[in-house]
Design a protein around this motif. Structure first.
Motif, mmCIF file in Angstrom:
data_model
loop_
_atom_site.group_PDB
_atom_site.id
_atom_site.type_symbol
_atom_site.label_atom_id
_atom_site.label_comp_id
_atom_site.label_asym_id
_atom_site.label_seq_id
_atom_site.Cartn_x
_atom_site.Cartn_y
_atom_site.Cartn_z
ATOM 1 N N HIS A 61 -4.059 -1.835 -15.977
ATOM 2 C CA HIS A 61 -2.605 -1.705 -15.829
ATOM 3 C C HIS A 61 -2.247 -0.663 -14.767
ATOM 4 C CE1 HIS A 61 1.609 -1.354 -16.789
ATOM 5 N NE2 HIS A 61 1.460 -0.059 -16.969
ATOM 6 N N GLN A 62 -2.920 0.465 -14.851
ATOM 7 C CA GLN A 62 -2.632 1.531 -13.877
ATOM 8 C C GLN A 62 -2.930 1.070 -12.457
ATOM 9 O OE1 GLN A 62 -4.710 5.084 -15.049
ATOM 10 N NE2 GLN A 62 -3.860 4.994 -17.104
ATOM 11 N N GLN A 68 0.961 -2.385 -6.905
ATOM 12 C CA GLN A 68 2.319 -2.871 -6.710
ATOM 13 C C GLN A 68 3.146 -1.857 -5.907
ATOM 14 O OE1 GLN A 68 5.181 -5.169 -6.316
ATOM 15 N NE2 GLN A 68 3.507 -5.972 -7.580
ATOM 16 N N LEU A 69 2.977 -0.608 -6.239
ATOM 17 C CA LEU A 69 3.688 0.439 -5.500
ATOM 18 C C LEU A 69 3.246 0.463 -4.037
ATOM 19 C CD1 LEU A 69 3.681 3.369 -8.071
ATOM 20 C CD2 LEU A 69 5.689 2.303 -7.065
ATOM 21 N N ASP A 70 1.943 0.286 -3.849
ATOM 22 C CA ASP A 70 1.415 0.278 -2.486
ATOM 23 C C ASP A 70 2.006 -0.886 -1.696
ATOM 24 O OD1 ASP A 70 -0.080 1.269 -0.420
ATOM 25 O OD2 ASP A 70 -1.840 0.056 -0.907
ATOM 26 N N LYS A 74 4.283 -0.759 1.651
ATOM 27 C CA LYS A 74 3.982 -1.465 2.892
ATOM 28 C C LYS A 74 5.123 -2.393 3.312
ATOM 29 C CE LYS A 74 -0.964 -0.926 2.488
ATOM 30 N NZ LYS A 74 -2.174 -1.377 1.804
ATOM 31 N N GLN A 75 5.856 -2.886 2.308
ATOM 32 C CA GLN A 75 7.003 -3.750 2.612
ATOM 33 C C GLN A 75 8.294 -2.939 2.726
ATOM 34 O OE1 GLN A 75 6.874 -6.496 -0.643
ATOM 35 N NE2 GLN A 75 5.239 -7.749 0.257
ATOM 36 N N GLU A 76 8.140 -1.620 2.608
ATOM 37 C CA GLU A 76 9.290 -0.704 2.686
ATOM 38 C C GLU A 76 10.348 -1.038 1.636
ATOM 39 O OE1 GLU A 76 10.798 -0.102 6.584
ATOM 40 O OE2 GLU A 76 8.801 -0.073 7.490
ATOM 41 N N LEU A 77 9.865 -1.434 0.490
ATOM 42 C CA LEU A 77 10.774 -1.759 -0.612
ATOM 43 C C LEU A 77 11.004 -0.523 -1.469
ATOM 44 C CD1 LEU A 77 9.703 -5.249 -2.011
ATOM 45 C CD2 LEU A 77 11.962 -4.591 -1.206
ATOM 46 N N ILE A 138 -3.124 8.254 -1.690
ATOM 47 C CA ILE A 138 -2.124 8.451 -2.739
ATOM 48 C C ILE A 138 -1.760 7.122 -3.399
ATOM 49 C CG2 ILE A 138 0.314 9.032 -3.093
ATOM 50 C CD1 ILE A 138 -0.051 11.296 -1.084
ATOM 51 N N TYR A 139 -1.669 6.087 -2.576
ATOM 52 C CA TYR A 139 -1.228 4.799 -3.096
ATOM 53 C C TYR A 139 -2.375 3.887 -3.536
ATOM 54 C CZ TYR A 139 3.749 5.259 -2.174
ATOM 55 O OH TYR A 139 5.061 5.633 -2.222
ATOM 56 N N SER A 140 -3.592 4.248 -3.244
ATOM 57 C CA SER A 140 -4.674 3.335 -3.600
ATOM 58 C C SER A 140 -5.852 4.018 -4.281
ATOM 59 C CB SER A 140 -5.181 2.631 -2.336
ATOM 60 O OG SER A 140 -5.860 3.564 -1.507
#
Length: 487
Positions: A61-62, A68-70, A74-77, A138-140
């Motif tokens: 899950h983590q 998903q955050l990464d 990357k999509q600047e969402l 940080i993101y991966s």
DNA sequence: CTGGGGATGGGGCCC
DNA sequence: TGGGCCCCATCCCCA
């Protein structure tokens, strides 16, 4: 197609060395947990999805959430934070940066905490490639380290207070050196005698182990060492070139932040620091009814505690070379370019960034960063310890002068000035002043009713600070207690 | 407006 | 390592 998530360093580039890392994989409904130790990778667990443990679920899950955050990044969402490094803009999420970096934690907690406005910061102390590596980590959780970027990454991580990255870099350098030594020992022809580039014999951390580097020149670790040394020389050039003072490198302000002004301990920065101080003092002294004073103080104290607690051992430690190439270790402030010799001095210095003021004056509620400042304040403002007539500036004694009280403030006037000014109705007993503090502390009966009624007079039962300042009604308070008391 | 002095804050360093 | 002292810079108030 499986999803591999690493907790650690999966590849160490040209070091060809694996640290202990955990790698798990969701592949065709199976959970696989591997552990790399040395050059070997041992498979710890491969389980079908129906036999997943709660820990497996949690890990999956983590990893999914992080991924998903990464993806969003990357999509600047939903990115609410932008970081400018060497002209390159990196979009990120505030909460992710907050949770990953001590630096951003401080920045974001001081800045637009409740606002929905986008926060941006810019750096010029490291390059964009290095920040990209750190942001990817940080993101991966994956850190792309190799021998050519490890120093820069470690330096940036130190600045940003990302302890995991620092640890990984330290481990990388250590393993890198060990492999290099092994290689050099296996290839004796590569070992040339060169004592001129001896590594440091003194280091506060174990990033480089001097003992492991002896008599191995022109080898990998010496190339790494040369790189380290070159950086130190550059640093020293900055130091000597811009200012005769050690703090000269502050001319290159490392960061430009929109919401926060980062000071250096030069003249100009002192001015800035004093501006901040003045603003703080105003908050503390003027209209305390309009602000949540306790909350502010508590917040500062909490921030300071967090900062001290989160400071990794290596943060702030920089090596500066003396003229004889002997290393001189100093502690670097993570918020400005100031360096100090001692850790205690760094801790003291950090108070000017955190706003922590642990020493309150019980007479006027003014707070100070240092006990000595509080003592000085108390003696001059509330005890009239200076034997000088405030009006005529002449020296006065207990015989030819008196202590005059105005609210919580006390000062001395000579008899002549007292008669001239008509201060008769508020004259205090001349025996107070230096003697009075003892009376206040011990609850000794005083002739002066004004002091007995003063709000800062302490009860005997009241706890006193343990330090020597206690005899001046100085009390180091625990802000949380204060807060509770107010409620 | 300006200069002087007090109050305060911060750095270096000794104990 | 913390406390304390000294020194200096800056701010602020007042004459």
């Amino acid at each position: 197609m499986g999803v591999w998530v690493t907790q650690g360093i999966p590849e160490l580039g040209d070091a060809k060395y694996f640290l202990n890392v955990r790698v798990f994989c969701v592949l065709d409904g199976r959970f696989a947990l591997k552990r790399h130790s040395g050059a070997d990778a041992a498979e710890l667990a491969i389980r079908p999805v129906e036999k997943w443990t709660s820990a497996d679920m949690s890990a999956v899950h983590q990893s999914g959430l992080l991924k998903q955050l990464d993806l969003q990044r990357k999509q600047e969402l939903f990115c609410d934070c932008s970081v400018l490094v060497e002209g390159q803009v990196f979009h990120a999420h505030r909460n992710v940066l907050y949770g990953s970096s001590g630096y951003f934690k401080m920045l974001l907690s001081q800045g637009a905490k409740d606002s929905l406005e986008s926060v941006s910061a810019s750096f010029d102390v490291f390059n964009a490639d290095v920040f990209a590596i750190i942001l990817d980590f940080i993101y991966s959780g994956q850190l792309e380290l190799n021998s050519s970027n490890v120093i820069e990454v470690m330096s940036a991580a130190s600045y940003l207070q990302i302890t995991n990255v620092i640890s990984y870099c330290r481990a990388f350098i250590k393993s890198f050196l060990e492999i290099s030594i092994k290689e050099d020992h296996e290839n004796p022809y590569s070992c040339l005698s060169n004592n001129s580039t001896s590594p440091p014999q003194d280091s506060n951390d174990d990033t480089i182990e001097p003992s492991s580097m002896c008599d191995v020149s022109m080898s990998s670790q010496n190339r790494l060492w040369d790189k380290l040394k070159n950086e130190q020389e550059e640093l020293q050039e900055e130091l000597s070139g811009s200012s005769p003072q050690p703090s000269g490198l502050q001319q290159n302000s490392p960061t430009k932040l929109e919401d926060e002004e980062y000071s250096s301990p030069t003249v100009s920065s002192r001015r800035r620091g004093n501006r901040r101080r003045t603003a703080t003092n105003r908050l503390l002294t003027e209209d305390t009814s309009l602000i949540d004073l306790q909350g502010l103080v508590s917040h500062c104290s909490q921030k300071a505690d967090e900062l001290y607690a989160n400071l990794p051992s290596i943060v702030g430690v920089v090596g500066v070379f003396n003229k004889d190439c002997s290393p001189s270790m100093r502690y670097k402030c993570p918020f400005c370019m100031h360096t100090v010799k001692r850790k205690a001095d760094l801790k003291r210095h950090l108070r000017c960034h955190t706003g922590e003021r642990p020493y309150p004056c019980q007479a006027c509620s003014k707070r100070f960063t240092r006990l000595e400042h509080l003592r000085s304040h108390f003696e001059t403002i509330h005890q009239a310890s200076k034997l000088v007539c405030r009006k005529c500036k002449r020296h006065v004694t207990e015989v030819n002068g008196r202590v005059v009280s105005e609210g919580t403030r006390k000062y001395r006037l000579c008899d002549a000035c007292i008669q001239e000014s008509g201060y008769g109705d508020i004259i205090s007993d001349g025996t107070e002043g230096n003697d009075n503090k003892e009376g206040l502390m011990l609850g000794v009966e005083e002739d002066v009713t004004a002091d007995k009624q003063a709000p800062w007079v302490m009860d005997e039962d009241e706890d006193l600070a343990e330090d020597s300042g206690a005899d001046l009604i100085i009390q180091e308070v625990d802000d949380s207690d204060e807060e509770a008391t107010q409620k």
